[in-house]
Design a protein around this motif. Structure first.
Motif, short mmCIF file in Angstrom:
data_model
loop_
_atom_site.label_atom_id
_atom_site.label_comp_id
_atom_site.label_asym_id
_atom_site.label_seq_id
_atom_site.Cartn_x
_atom_site.Cartn_y
_atom_site.Cartn_z
N UNK A 123 35.28 41.73 38.92
CA UNK A 123 34.35 43.03 38.90
C UNK A 123 34.50 43.87 40.32
N UNK A 124 35.37 45.06 40.09
CA UNK A 124 36.08 45.65 41.15
C UNK A 124 35.23 46.29 42.15
N UNK A 125 35.67 46.38 43.54
CA UNK A 125 34.99 47.16 44.50
C UNK A 125 35.71 48.55 44.19
N UNK A 126 34.62 49.56 43.72
CA UNK A 126 34.90 50.89 43.21
C UNK A 126 35.77 51.40 44.40
N UNK A 127 35.53 51.36 45.66
CA UNK A 127 36.40 52.14 46.69
C UNK A 127 37.75 51.40 46.56
N UNK A 128 38.07 50.22 46.04
CA UNK A 128 39.41 49.48 45.86
C UNK A 128 40.16 49.88 44.65
N UNK A 129 39.40 50.63 43.74
CA UNK A 129 39.80 50.56 42.41
C UNK A 129 41.26 51.51 42.46
N UNK A 130 41.40 52.72 43.00
CA UNK A 130 42.98 53.19 43.18
C UNK A 130 43.98 52.12 43.68
N UNK A 131 43.67 51.49 44.65
CA UNK A 131 44.58 50.60 45.23
C UNK A 131 44.84 49.40 44.02
N UNK A 132 43.86 49.18 43.43
CA UNK A 132 43.93 47.79 42.46
C UNK A 132 44.72 48.39 41.27
N UNK A 133 44.46 49.66 40.74
CA UNK A 133 45.12 50.37 39.55
C UNK A 133 46.86 50.17 40.00
N UNK A 134 47.26 50.70 41.23
CA UNK A 134 48.41 50.82 41.60
C UNK A 134 49.23 49.48 41.59
N UNK A 135 48.55 48.60 42.13
CA UNK A 135 49.14 47.05 42.01
C UNK A 135 49.32 46.47 40.90
N UNK A 184 53.64 41.04 40.47
CA UNK A 184 52.33 40.08 40.30
C UNK A 184 52.08 39.26 41.49
N UNK A 185 53.18 38.58 42.30
CA UNK A 185 52.77 38.23 43.51
C UNK A 185 52.29 39.21 44.57
N UNK A 186 53.14 40.35 44.54
CA UNK A 186 52.68 41.32 45.44
C UNK A 186 51.08 41.56 45.49
N UNK A 187 50.67 41.67 44.12
CA UNK A 187 49.33 42.29 43.77
C UNK A 187 48.47 41.26 44.36
N UNK A 188 48.82 39.82 44.16
CA UNK A 188 48.02 38.61 44.69
C UNK A 188 47.94 38.84 46.15
N UNK A 189 48.94 39.11 46.89
CA UNK A 189 48.78 39.04 48.27
C UNK A 189 47.98 40.13 48.83
N UNK A 190 48.22 41.29 48.16
CA UNK A 190 47.34 42.57 48.65
C UNK A 190 45.82 42.32 48.37
N UNK A 191 45.46 41.66 47.20
CA UNK A 191 44.36 41.12 47.05
C UNK A 191 43.44 40.29 48.16
N UNK A 192 44.42 39.36 48.40
CA UNK A 192 43.86 38.39 49.42
C UNK A 192 43.82 38.96 50.79
#
Length: 228
Positions: A123-135, A184-192
């Motif tokens: 359930x994405x945090x809307x302000x973080x949506x652009x960063x999530x889509x990039x990752x 994928x590992x980079x995306x996990x790290x960014x999300x953490x």
């Protein structure tokens, strides 16, 4: 408890109307949780990523009888009947999601043979949506060429975002997720470091029944399941 995913091509006009009404329209005895979304190509270019005519339902059920009743009686199930669906037994989970048992194993090493399905749900945090889509976009470009991938899709109905993928084995899935999938590992790290989601779950399943077709084929034919 079991899960199911149902994917069908309804055409752009019907798909948008179907998903716009939201998961609250999905009701059935024994239903624990449901999410409706538009399907999106893994690794596709962002401006044309969403396949507007394809929809998906992810659902959690008490048991097979509850899913059988839904398939036999629900108008929603009838709308999706021309597509494909698969039944899934949960094996492990990281995070939490409504409908999932709290006592599922969390270890990456869970005994299983044959194909596995993997859901990532958030359930994405809307302000973080652009960063999530990039990752996530970078990770998706790697997953589509990963050894052992049988089929996959992204699912989008913000704030709900998800991926569903089928793999030849748990080893193939883990090989991408924890070894070969650098993005994928980079995306996990960014999300953490700065969470993308209010809630998220990564769940591995054992698929045990697969019915119907997409693009003229069953992504997980019974012959493959029978070989387990």
């Amino acid at each position: 408890m079991l899960a199911s995913i149902h994917v069908a091509d309804l055409g752009p006009r019907h798909a948008l109307a179907f998903v716009a009404k939201g998961p609250s329209r999905v009701t059935a005895p024994g239903l624990r949780n449901a999410n409706l979304a538009l399907a999106a190509r893994l690794g596709g270019p962002l401006p044309t990523k969403t396949d507007i005519g394809r929809v998906a339902l992810i659902a959690m059920w008490d048991d097979d009888a509850a899913l059988d009743g839904f398939l036999a009686e629900s108008p929603i199930a009838q709308t999706l009947a021309g597509g494909w669906h698969v039944r899934l037994e949960p094996l492990r989970a990281h995070g939490s999601w409504p409908g999932l048992p709290d006592d599922l194993p969390k270890s990456r090493r869970v005994g299983s043979t044959g194909p596995v399905a993997v859901f990532t749900m958030g359930k994405v945090r809307i302000p973080r949506l652009p960063a999530f889509l990039r990752a996530s976009g970078k990770a998706e470009k790697q997953v589509v060429t990963a050894p052992g991938l049988l089929w996959g899709t992204a699912l989008v109905r913000p704030p709900f975002v998800a991926t569903c993928s089928l793999w030849e084995s748990a080893e193939a899935s883990a090989g991408y997720a924890f070894t070969a999938g650098v993005a994928h590992n980079d995306a996990i790290a960014a999300g953490r470091a700065k969470p993308f989601h209010h809630r998220e779950a990564f769940v591995r399943f054992h698929p045990y029944a697969s019915t119907g077709h997409l693009d003229g084929r069953n992504p997980l034919p019974e012959s493959r399941l029978a070989a387990i």
